[in-house]
Write a protein that holds these residues in place. Structure first.
Motif, mmCIF file in Angstrom:
data_model
loop_
_atom_site.group_PDB
_atom_site.id
_atom_site.type_symbol
_atom_site.label_atom_id
_atom_site.label_comp_id
_atom_site.label_asym_id
_atom_site.label_seq_id
_atom_site.Cartn_x
_atom_site.Cartn_y
_atom_site.Cartn_z
ATOM 1 N N ILE A 1 -96.080 -17.989 -8.331
ATOM 2 C CA ILE A 1 -95.542 -17.536 -7.050
ATOM 3 C C ILE A 1 -95.522 -16.016 -7.024
ATOM 4 O O ILE A 1 -95.070 -15.374 -7.985
ATOM 5 C CB ILE A 1 -94.113 -18.052 -6.815
ATOM 6 N N ILE A 2 -96.012 -15.453 -5.931
ATOM 7 C CA ILE A 2 -95.916 -14.013 -5.690
ATOM 8 C C ILE A 2 -95.104 -13.811 -4.422
ATOM 9 O O ILE A 2 -95.439 -14.373 -3.370
ATOM 10 C CB ILE A 2 -97.296 -13.363 -5.530
ATOM 11 N N LEU A 3 -94.036 -13.031 -4.506
ATOM 12 C CA LEU A 3 -93.237 -12.712 -3.329
ATOM 13 C C LEU A 3 -93.721 -11.411 -2.708
ATOM 14 O O LEU A 3 -93.961 -10.423 -3.409
ATOM 15 C CB LEU A 3 -91.763 -12.578 -3.702
ATOM 16 N N LEU A 4 -93.863 -11.411 -1.385
ATOM 17 C CA LEU A 4 -94.185 -10.206 -0.627
ATOM 18 C C LEU A 4 -92.930 -9.767 0.109
ATOM 19 O O LEU A 4 -92.245 -10.597 0.714
ATOM 20 C CB LEU A 4 -95.284 -10.482 0.400
ATOM 21 N N THR A 5 -92.645 -8.467 0.076
ATOM 22 C CA THR A 5 -91.449 -8.008 0.766
ATOM 23 C C THR A 5 -91.557 -6.542 1.131
ATOM 24 O O THR A 5 -92.265 -5.767 0.482
ATOM 25 C CB THR A 5 -90.202 -8.217 -0.108
ATOM 26 N N ASP B 1 -93.841 -14.456 1.798
ATOM 27 C CA ASP B 1 -93.082 -13.350 2.363
ATOM 28 C C ASP B 1 -91.594 -13.684 2.299
ATOM 29 O O ASP B 1 -91.192 -14.831 2.532
ATOM 30 C CB ASP B 1 -93.512 -13.120 3.812
ATOM 31 N N VAL B 2 -90.768 -12.709 1.997
ATOM 32 C CA VAL B 2 -89.335 -12.962 1.873
ATOM 33 C C VAL B 2 -88.694 -13.234 3.224
ATOM 34 O O VAL B 2 -87.935 -14.193 3.396
ATOM 35 C CB VAL B 2 -88.631 -11.778 1.174
ATOM 36 N N MET B 3 -88.991 -12.394 4.222
ATOM 37 C CA MET B 3 -88.333 -12.492 5.532
ATOM 38 C C MET B 3 -89.129 -13.409 6.455
ATOM 39 O O MET B 3 -90.111 -12.994 7.076
ATOM 40 C CB MET B 3 -88.194 -11.105 6.148
ATOM 41 N N MET B 4 -88.718 -14.673 6.530
ATOM 42 C CA MET B 4 -89.367 -15.647 7.410
ATOM 43 C C MET B 4 -88.307 -16.476 8.124
ATOM 44 O O MET B 4 -87.209 -16.667 7.590
ATOM 45 C CB MET B 4 -90.290 -16.584 6.615
ATOM 46 N N PRO B 5 -88.625 -16.996 9.304
ATOM 47 C CA PRO B 5 -87.662 -17.843 10.025
ATOM 48 C C PRO B 5 -87.547 -19.237 9.413
ATOM 49 O O PRO B 5 -88.381 -19.638 8.610
ATOM 50 C CB PRO B 5 -88.255 -17.915 11.441
ATOM 51 N N HIS B 6 -86.508 -19.947 9.835
ATOM 52 C CA HIS B 6 -86.244 -21.346 9.447
ATOM 53 C C HIS B 6 -85.897 -21.475 7.967
ATOM 54 O O HIS B 6 -84.760 -21.759 7.619
ATOM 55 C CB HIS B 6 -87.428 -22.245 9.815
ATOM 56 N N VAL B 7 -86.876 -21.324 7.091
ATOM 57 C CA VAL B 7 -86.643 -21.312 5.642
ATOM 58 C C VAL B 7 -87.217 -20.005 5.125
ATOM 59 O O VAL B 7 -88.427 -19.775 5.236
ATOM 60 C CB VAL B 7 -87.327 -22.509 4.945
#
Length: 225
Positions: free
Chosen positions: A75-79, A52-58
């Motif tokens: 890698i698959i990005l979820l957003t 997921d793109v929007m995550m805390p810390h990193v």
């Protein structure tokens, strides 16, 4: 069984993906932020990452960049972001595919299958031993950003064993496969080269080991968590 990393701070998304992916026979490793994902990947081998793109810390983009620099996996990005500039950032960081929320689980499965197929073709010249990558085409071994160069016969011997992890090769087989059928030297040449490989990769015993089968030959075992 292939291991898939799911990195998402939304527990509902993680639950959905765990259900869908385990039903398809995948093993799912769940984390809620990028920092936890990095730690998990150091502990166990992962075959594909869903991030997921929007995550805390990193965040997902930072995690994607880290994975691309350190591992050779899809890698698959979820957003939830649909702007072209956001997708561009994802591809620049190294993602292979991009899925916008909300998504159909079946579509995600199709994309996973396609990525594994694509990586399978590419991996004919690339062999992964956990953190190590063997590039048969360029005669290089990489560990993150570090490149290890071996003498040709040592490299070819390691690549031959690594291509078939768990398979036992006799000394005579290895002589023929690595040195050629017309080689006139002693089979103990294999023993000498195996000893050198073990010494070179003494610090990588958490990734792989070359086992001796007394009276027969050798096999390479990839270490699993």
């Amino acid at each position: 069984m292939r291991k898939l990393l799911v990195a998402d701070d939304d527990p509902n998304i993680r639950t959905l993906l765990r259900h869908v992916l385990t039903r398809e026979g995948y093993q799912v490793i769940e984390v809620s932020d990028g920092r936890e994902a990095i730690d998990k990947m150091k502990e166990t081998t992962v075959d594909l990452a869903i991030v997921d793109v929007m995550m805390p810390h990193v965040d997902g983009l930072e995690l994607c960049e880290y994975i691309r620099e350190t591992y050779d996996i899809p890698i698959i990005l979820l957003t939830a972001l649909q702007q072209l500039s956001d997708k561009e950032q994802g591809y620049l960081k190294g993602t292979d595919d991009y899925v916008t929320k909300p998504f159909e689980p079946e579509e995600l499965l199709f994309r996973i299958t396609a990525l594994f197929r694509r990586y399978s073709v590419a991996s004919q010249d690339m062999i992964r031993l956990n953190r190590l990558m063997i590039d048969r085409k360029n005669y290089e071994i990489t560990f993150g950003e570090e490149t290890l160069l071996l003498p040709v016969k040592e490299f070819e011997l390691l690549a031959q064993l690594a291509q078939y992890p768990g398979r036992l090769f006799s000394r005579s087989e290895l002589i023929e496969l690595v040195w050629g059928a017309d080689y006139e030297g002693d089979e103990r040449t294999v023993d000498v080269h195996i000893k050198r490989l073990r010494e070179r990769f003494l610090d990588y015993q958490d990734d792989f080991m070359i086992r001796t089968v007394r009276g027969i030959g050798y096999k390479l075992e990839v270490i699993t968590s």
